[in-house]
Design a protein around this motif. Structure first.
Motif, PDB file in Angstrom:
ATOM      1  N   PHE A   9      -0.138  -0.824   0.585  1.00  0.00           N
ATOM      2  CA  PHE A   9       0.219   0.450  -0.371  1.00  0.00           C
ATOM      3  C   PHE A   9       1.447   0.455  -1.845  1.00  0.00           C
ATOM      4  N   VAL A  10       0.797   1.288  -2.706  1.00  0.00           N
ATOM      5  CA  VAL A  10       1.840   1.443  -3.646  1.00  0.00           C
ATOM      6  C   VAL A  10       2.367   2.617  -4.111  1.00  0.00           C
ATOM      7  N   CYS A  11       3.450   3.060  -5.094  1.00  0.00           N
ATOM      8  CA  CYS A  11       3.637   4.481  -5.256  1.00  0.00           C
ATOM      9  C   CYS A  11       4.722   3.383  -7.081  1.00  0.00           C
ATOM     10  N   VAL A  12       5.297   4.698  -7.264  1.00  0.00           N
ATOM     11  CA  VAL A  12       6.191   4.201  -8.866  1.00  0.00           C
ATOM     12  C   VAL A  12       7.336   3.183  -8.085  1.00  0.00           C
ATOM     13  N   HIS A  13       8.588   3.682  -7.449  1.00  0.00           N
ATOM     14  CA  HIS A  13       9.430   3.093  -6.583  1.00  0.00           C
ATOM     15  C   HIS A  13       9.323   2.510  -5.184  1.00  0.00           C
ATOM     16  N   SER A  37       3.853  -2.583   1.648  1.00  0.00           N
ATOM     17  CA  SER A  37       4.214  -1.538  -0.179  1.00  0.00           C
ATOM     18  C   SER A  37       4.713  -2.277  -0.735  1.00  0.00           C
ATOM     19  N   ALA A  38       4.644  -1.738  -1.907  1.00  0.00           N
ATOM     20  CA  ALA A  38       5.515  -2.146  -3.334  1.00  0.00           C
ATOM     21  C   ALA A  38       5.561  -0.977  -4.005  1.00  0.00           C
ATOM     22  N   GLY A  39       6.373  -0.951  -5.143  1.00  0.00           N
ATOM     23  CA  GLY A  39       6.665  -0.254  -6.213  1.00  0.00           C
ATOM     24  C   GLY A  39       5.921  -1.062  -7.441  1.00  0.00           C
ATOM     25  N   SER A  67       7.912  -5.357  -5.366  1.00  0.00           N
ATOM     26  CA  SER A  67       7.182  -4.567  -6.702  1.00  0.00           C
ATOM     27  C   SER A  67       6.366  -5.317  -6.861  1.00  0.00           C
ATOM     28  N   VAL A  68       5.824  -3.734  -6.926  1.00  0.00           N
ATOM     29  CA  VAL A  68       3.716  -4.606  -6.214  1.00  0.00           C
ATOM     30  C   VAL A  68       3.710  -5.991  -7.808  1.00  0.00           C
TER      31      VAL A  68
END
Length: 149
Positions: A9-13, A37-39, A67-68
């Motif tokens: 799962f990825v979002c900005v932060h 998850s990562a950002g 970090s993605v």
């Protein structure tokens, strides 16, 4: 099904939406999925999100933001990469190697919550509940498809 389905799962932060999605998928369907998850620009974990998740019995207080791009460089392979931010931010995600399905689920950003403490919590709870509903609708269909293969 011997192997778990790997999901990122990825979002900005990586401070709210992606953390909640990761926690819910692992808590509800951890026997079938392995979520991370990562950002795009990892920040600090949102304290309102930590509180909202504790209200439903899920502790993410020790979660770390990631970090993605670091996960990408490390060579992680996922069956699904799911962005949970706005479409413009989602476009910045790297394309992971392998047979990765990309999905986009847009949820409001809890860091944009305004007002009193209770008003902010109400907004975060709304996002939390929407993410959980999306996970509960999606995960069983993926498991069903995987069992047919």
């Amino acid at each position: 099904m011997d192997r778990k389905i790997k999901v990122l799962f990825v979002c900005v932060h990586n401070s709210a939406r992606s953390q909640m999605a990761e926690a819910f998928l692992n808590a509800l369907y951890g026997d079938r999925f392995e979520a991370m998850s990562a950002g795009l620009e990892p920040g600090a974990l949102n304290p309102y999100v930590v509180r909202a998740m504790q209200e439903v019995g899920v502790d993410i207080s020790n979660a770390k933001t990631k970090s993605v791009f670091e996960l990408y460089k490390a060579g992680y392979i996922y069956s699904y990469v799911i962005t949970v931010c706005d479409p413009e931010a989602a476009e910045r995600c790297p394309t992971f190697p392998g047979v990765t399905k990309r999905l986009h689920w847009s949820f409001p950003d809890p860091s944009q919550a305004k007002g009193s403490d209770e008003e902010k919590m109400a907004m975060v709870r709304s996002v939390r509940d929407a993410i959980r509903q999306q996970i509960e609708a999606w995960a069983p269909t993926v498991v069903e498809r995987a069992l047919k293969v």
